[in-house]
Scaffold this motif. Structure first.
Motif, PDB file in Angstrom:
ATOM      1  N   GLY A  62     -29.844 101.925 -99.111  1.00  0.00           N
ATOM      2  CA  GLY A  62     -28.591 101.509 -99.716  1.00  0.00           C
ATOM      3  C   GLY A  62     -28.216 102.261-100.960  1.00  0.00           C
ATOM      4  O   GLY A  62     -27.285 101.880-101.662  1.00  0.00           O
ATOM      5  N   HIS A  65     -24.686 103.289-101.796  1.00  0.00           N
ATOM      6  CA  HIS A  65     -23.764 102.341-102.420  1.00  0.00           C
ATOM      7  C   HIS A  65     -24.032 102.208-103.919  1.00  0.00           C
ATOM      8  O   HIS A  65     -23.305 101.513-104.617  1.00  0.00           O
ATOM      9  CB  HIS A  65     -23.906 100.962-101.764  1.00  0.00           C
ATOM     10  N   LEU A  66     -25.093 102.833-104.401  1.00  0.00           N
ATOM     11  CA  LEU A  66     -25.473 102.676-105.800  1.00  0.00           C
ATOM     12  C   LEU A  66     -25.451 104.005-106.540  1.00  0.00           C
ATOM     13  O   LEU A  66     -26.170 104.203-107.501  1.00  0.00           O
ATOM     14  CB  LEU A  66     -26.895 102.091-105.890  1.00  0.00           C
ATOM     15  N   SER A  95     -28.948  90.423-106.428  1.00  0.00           N
ATOM     16  CA  SER A  95     -28.436  91.483-105.561  1.00  0.00           C
ATOM     17  C   SER A  95     -26.924  91.613-105.619  1.00  0.00           C
ATOM     18  O   SER A  95     -26.382  92.635-105.189  1.00  0.00           O
ATOM     19  CB  SER A  95     -28.870  91.227-104.116  1.00  0.00           C
ATOM     20  N   PHE A  96     -26.227  90.619-106.130  1.00  0.00           N
ATOM     21  CA  PHE A  96     -24.782  90.746-106.294  1.00  0.00           C
ATOM     22  C   PHE A  96     -24.448  91.711-107.437  1.00  0.00           C
ATOM     23  O   PHE A  96     -23.436  92.403-107.394  1.00  0.00           O
ATOM     24  CB  PHE A  96     -24.147  89.376-106.562  1.00  0.00           C
ATOM     25  N   LYS A  97     -25.306  91.756-108.443  1.00  0.00           N
ATOM     26  CA  LYS A  97     -25.101  92.668-109.567  1.00  0.00           C
ATOM     27  C   LYS A  97     -25.775  94.017-109.360  1.00  0.00           C
ATOM     28  O   LYS A  97     -25.309  95.034-109.869  1.00  0.00           O
ATOM     29  CB  LYS A  97     -25.644  92.029-110.859  1.00  0.00           C
ATOM     30  N   SER A  99     -27.533  95.760-106.094  1.00  0.00           N
ATOM     31  CA  SER A  99     -27.772  95.495-104.677  1.00  0.00           C
ATOM     32  C   SER A  99     -29.105  96.015-104.158  1.00  0.00           C
ATOM     33  O   SER A  99     -29.553  95.596-103.091  1.00  0.00           O
ATOM     34  CB  SER A  99     -26.629  96.075-103.835  1.00  0.00           C
ATOM     35  N   GLU A 102     -31.776  93.498-103.003  1.00  0.00           N
ATOM     36  CA  GLU A 102     -31.772  92.881-101.671  1.00  0.00           C
ATOM     37  C   GLU A 102     -32.890  93.450-100.803  1.00  0.00           C
ATOM     38  O   GLU A 102     -33.465  92.744 -99.968  1.00  0.00           O
ATOM     39  CB  GLU A 102     -30.420  93.100-101.000  1.00  0.00           C
ATOM     40  N   SER A 107     -35.260  88.874-107.706  1.00  0.00           N
ATOM     41  CA  SER A 107     -34.237  88.766-108.746  1.00  0.00           C
ATOM     42  C   SER A 107     -34.956  88.563-110.075  1.00  0.00           C
ATOM     43  O   SER A 107     -36.130  88.194-110.114  1.00  0.00           O
ATOM     44  CB  SER A 107     -33.265  87.615-108.462  1.00  0.00           C
ATOM     45  N   ASP A 187     -33.721  87.583-103.666  1.00  0.00           N
ATOM     46  CA  ASP A 187     -32.750  88.440-104.344  1.00  0.00           C
ATOM     47  C   ASP A 187     -31.555  87.665-104.874  1.00  0.00           C
ATOM     48  O   ASP A 187     -30.768  88.183-105.662  1.00  0.00           O
ATOM     49  CB  ASP A 187     -32.271  89.552-103.394  1.00  0.00           C
ATOM     50  N   ASN A 188     -31.410  86.410-104.461  1.00  0.00           N
ATOM     51  CA  ASN A 188     -30.342  85.565-104.989  1.00  0.00           C
ATOM     52  C   ASN A 188     -30.899  84.155-105.193  1.00  0.00           C
ATOM     53  O   ASN A 188     -30.562  83.220-104.462  1.00  0.00           O
ATOM     54  CB  ASN A 188     -29.143  85.540-104.026  1.00  0.00           C
TER      55      ASN A 188
END
Length: 246
Positions: A62, A65-66, A95-97, A99, A102, A107, A187-188
């Protein structure tokens, strides 16, 4: 029925067959095979293959995306989710802040409490929690899901405690204040507070609270509405006592 004896190959088809035969002959020659092995083993080719493999791995993880967010400074005040100038601050990183969390299923929480301040008693619904004190000392009380006390002690800088999922915990800083960081196995991670304006108790009807805790309606109302802060509380205990009341 096709008469193969009379079948005539056109010049284009003959050229294709001749090209294929030449290609097979060239590829099967020892010189060509040796050149291919030398090319595949060359540093340039290995570097190109490693670059390709790294890009594939980055896509799977991922990182595409980062590309503008490889790290996050959770100490930055702008990352704080809860701030009370009198009591401290709490910052959560999920993971919302960020990612990438995830993929590692973690977290992070960074907390700071001013002298004698309290974090609301709470439990984590979907994760275990590893709490590490980075500065000062922190009084930690933990109870299991049957209400039995399993830990009631002071953690100093460099000490750690693991809080199992669904176990309730309350934290109070000592006279010098305290900072900590905790890692949660989701992660959340979802937190449910037991006290404060956004707690589960505050959303219950007064009669339900009174029946659940076997108290009068007046006491239930006081329990529901006496604490108007959300997550971080000013000390509400006498200096001669060793326990915090939330």
């Amino acid at each position: 029925m096709v008469n193969f004896c009379n079948h005539q190959e056109g010049p284009d088809q003959w050229l294709v067959l001749r090209t294929k035969a030449t290609a097979r002959q060239t590829l099967s020659s020892p010189t060509t095979r040796a050149a291919a092995r030398e090319t595949l083993s060359s540093p340039t080719t290995r570097a190109a293959r490693q670059t390709w493999s790294r890009r594939r791995m980055e896509q799977r993880c991922g990182r595409n995306h980062l590309q503008h967010k490889f790290k996050v400074n959770i100490e930055n005040p702008s990352q704080a989710d809860f701030v009370n100038p009198q009591t401290g601050s709490i910052a959560n990183l999920n993971s919302f802040k960020f990612s990438i969390l995830e993929h590692i299923q973690l977290s992070v929480e960074r907390g700071e409490l001013h002298p004698n301040a309290i974090q609301s008693p709470h439990w984590i619904i979907n994760a275990h929690n590893l709490l590490y004190v980075t500065e000062g000392a922190l009084r930690v009380q933990i109870v299991d899901n049957q209400g039995n006390s399993v830990f009631d002690n002071e953690l100093r800088e460099g000490q750690v405690v693991v809080i199992p999922q669904n176990f309730a915990v309350i934290k109070r800083a000592n006279e010098q204040g305290s900072r900590w960081v905790s890692f949660k196995t989701n992660d959340n991670a979802m937190i449910s507070n037991l006290a404060g304006r956004v707690s589960a108790i505050s959303s219950m009807p007064v009669d339900v609270v009174a029946n659940a805790y076997q108290v009068s309606r007046e006491e239930a109302q006081q329990l529901k509405f006496s604490q108007r802060e959300t997550v971080l509380f000013a000390p509400s205990f006498s200096r001669g006592q060793g326990r915090a009341s939330a």
